[in-house]
Design an enzyme around this catalytic site. Structure first.
Site, short mmCIF file in Angstrom:
data_model
loop_
_atom_site.label_atom_id
_atom_site.label_comp_id
_atom_site.label_asym_id
_atom_site.label_seq_id
_atom_site.Cartn_x
_atom_site.Cartn_y
_atom_site.Cartn_z
N ARG A 206 0.82 -1.22 0.00
CA ARG A 206 0.00 0.00 0.00
C ARG A 206 0.85 1.26 0.00
NH1 ARG A 206 -1.50 1.01 6.18
NH2 ARG A 206 0.33 0.13 7.15
N ASP B 293 12.14 -5.41 4.91
CA ASP B 293 10.76 -5.86 5.11
C ASP B 293 10.13 -6.05 3.74
OD1 ASP B 293 8.24 -6.48 5.89
OD2 ASP B 293 7.89 -4.68 7.09
N CYS C 45 4.91 -1.17 14.98
CA CYS C 45 3.62 -0.49 15.02
C CYS C 45 3.10 -0.36 13.60
CB CYS C 45 3.74 0.88 15.67
SG CYS C 45 4.92 2.00 14.86
N ASP D 82 6.07 -11.35 10.57
CA ASP D 82 5.24 -10.21 10.98
C ASP D 82 3.77 -10.56 10.72
OD1 ASP D 82 4.07 -7.82 11.61
OD2 ASP D 82 4.99 -6.65 10.02
N LYS E 273 14.90 0.34 8.31
CA LYS E 273 14.04 -0.75 7.87
C LYS E 273 13.65 -0.47 6.42
CE LYS E 273 9.82 -2.96 9.28
NZ LYS E 273 9.21 -3.50 10.49
N ASP F 233 10.98 -1.14 16.43
CA ASP F 233 10.56 -0.53 15.17
C ASP F 233 9.32 0.31 15.46
OD1 ASP F 233 10.07 0.03 12.47
OD2 ASP F 233 8.96 -1.82 12.16
N LYS G 176 3.14 -6.65 17.35
CA LYS G 176 2.48 -5.35 17.20
C LYS G 176 1.17 -5.39 17.99
CE LYS G 176 4.30 -4.27 12.62
NZ LYS G 176 4.06 -4.42 11.18
N THR H 54 11.63 3.62 8.97
CA THR H 54 11.27 2.97 7.71
C THR H 54 11.74 3.78 6.51
OG1 THR H 54 9.31 2.04 8.74
CG2 THR H 54 9.33 2.13 6.33
N ASP I 259 8.57 3.66 14.71
CA ASP I 259 8.88 4.92 14.03
C ASP I 259 7.64 5.71 13.64
OD1 ASP I 259 7.99 3.25 12.07
OD2 ASP I 259 9.61 3.68 10.65
N LYS J 158 11.98 -1.10 2.97
CA LYS J 158 10.82 -1.78 2.39
C LYS J 158 11.17 -2.27 0.99
CE LYS J 158 7.59 -1.09 5.60
NZ LYS J 158 6.92 -2.22 6.29
N GLU K 62 12.20 -9.45 7.04
CA GLU K 62 10.87 -9.58 7.62
C GLU K 62 9.85 -10.03 6.58
OE1 GLU K 62 9.95 -6.02 9.70
OE2 GLU K 62 7.85 -6.54 10.02
MG MG Z 1 6.42 -5.63 8.61
#
Ligand code: MG
Length: 365
Positions: free
Chosen positions: A24, A190, A295, A243, A160, A321, A267, A135, A323, A162, A218
């Site tokens: 997304r 991730d 989160c 995750d 982190k 994590d 989370k 991130t 952030d 993506k 992840e």
């Molecule tokens: Mg994740």
């Protein structure tokens, strides 16, 4: 301290830069805030985002679940009976973990206020300072390199990254960032379910052979593909973290039984709040498995709750994590947890210590 009412607000905060993952793109935080009122005048605060592609929760479902299923069970109950309250919340309905999390966060906030202590002390204490990663959204390679360098300049020592879009480009993305950052920051990847098991093994072995050292990767494969996760975990040296595959304690037990991953990402929005987050941390600790605490796109209400859990369970929650607040253009919350880029500090304020939420729009009862 008896619960008298639960009311709702909407909190909207723009992000500094759009948040882009394999699943997304989002450009602002838009979260439901709940206020649990009591006969002593104390108010407990909770928060939940709509993360339909991960938890299935929407703004409408969160409000409806709390208003019609959870709230009626809690009105008149005493905050002192914390364990009874968490059971009432968890047993109110199936799933709806974000709604349950928002209410649990507010109840734990009140529990801290009742005993006039910051929440982490009631959860067992600890050193009230932790360090979070940040991130780096998935984007063109040059943009990701520039964003990574900027984060290092801001003092972040863990990034982190993506990925999970196009496997060939993903490998190039990571190589370019690794070369640019050198040894100034640890890299966590991730993939947000974006690879198949075979693609993940190929990508990680290619990166390992190229000398790229990653702290962890992840959720390389689809949430329901635990077999695929195990396939990857067995074949690469890089630690694999689950995750989206694990929400609550039962799934964690299954994941550990299968040896499907090396690390678990807790989370609150997946666990349904603090009580199950603590259970997962304890189960993982028993098995010698480390946890990250993460989160969704959340502000410093629900993230503050995660910080308290992280501090109290620091022996097993070794990776942070959190952030959400540093991705926001501004912090709408005046509270007991101080978010200063990578460094997060808890003050001595009781509960979560939330004094004011600026720009909160009331939602009709
Ligand atoms: Mg994740």
């Amino acid at each position: 301290m008896k619960i008298t009412d639960i009311t709702f607000g909407m909190l909207r905060v723009p992000l500094k830069t759009p948040f882009k993952t394999a699943l997304r793109t989002v450009d602002r935080v838009e979260d439901i805030v709940i206020m649990v009122h009591t006969d002593s005048g104390n108010i407990g605060y909770g928060e939940a985002p709509a993360t339909a592609v991960i938890t299935g929760d929407t703004h409408g479902s969160i409000v409806d679940a709390i208003r019609h299923y959870i709230s009626p069970r809690l009105i008149g109950e005493d905050v002192a009976n914390l364990n009874r309250l968490t059971q009432l919340i968890q047993g109110a309905m199936e799933k709806n973990t974000s709604a349950k999390a928002a209410v649990e966060i507010a109840i734990y906030d009140l529990f801290g206020q009742l005993y006039n202590a910051p929440l982490y002390k009631l959860l067992g204490g600890g050193d009230p300072v932790i360090t979070t990663d940040i991130t780096i959204s998935v984007d063109y390679i040059d943009k990701m390199v520039a964003d990574s360098m900027a984060a290092v300049e801001r003092g972040f020592e863990s990034l982190k990254i993506k990925v999970g879009k196009d496997i060939g480009v993903d490998i190039e993305r990571v190589k370019a960032i690794y070369a640019a950052v050198e040894d100034r920051a640890l890299l966590r990847l991730d993939a947000n379910q974006g690879w198949t098991a075979k693609q993940a093994v190929y990508a990680l072995q290619t990166l390992e052979d190229a000398g790229v050292r990653l702290e962890l990767v992840e959720q390389p494969v689809k949430a329901h593909d635990l077999e695929g996760m195990r396939y990857v975990t067995e074949r690469v040296h890089t630690p694999i973290m689950a995750d989206e595959s694990v929400f609550g304690p039962m799934e964690v037990v299954e994941l550990i039984r299968m040896r499907a991953a090396d690390i678990i990402n807790i989370k609150l929005m997946k666990t349904g709040g603090i009580s199950n987050a603590i259970r997962i941390a304890d189960i993982a600790a028993m098995h010698g498995i480390e946890c990250m605490i993460g989160c969704m796109l959340e502000t410093s209400i629900s993230v503050a709750a995660a910080v308290h859990v992280a501090v109290a369970k620091a022996d097993v929650i070794t990776k942070i994590d959190l952030d959400g607040p540093s991705l926001c253009l501004f912090n709408p919350v005046e509270g007991g947890v101080i978010f200063n880029e990578s460094e997060i500090t808890i003050t001595d304020a009781p509960g979560l210590g939330i004094r004011e939420i600026r720009g909160l729009e009331p939602l009709e009862a």
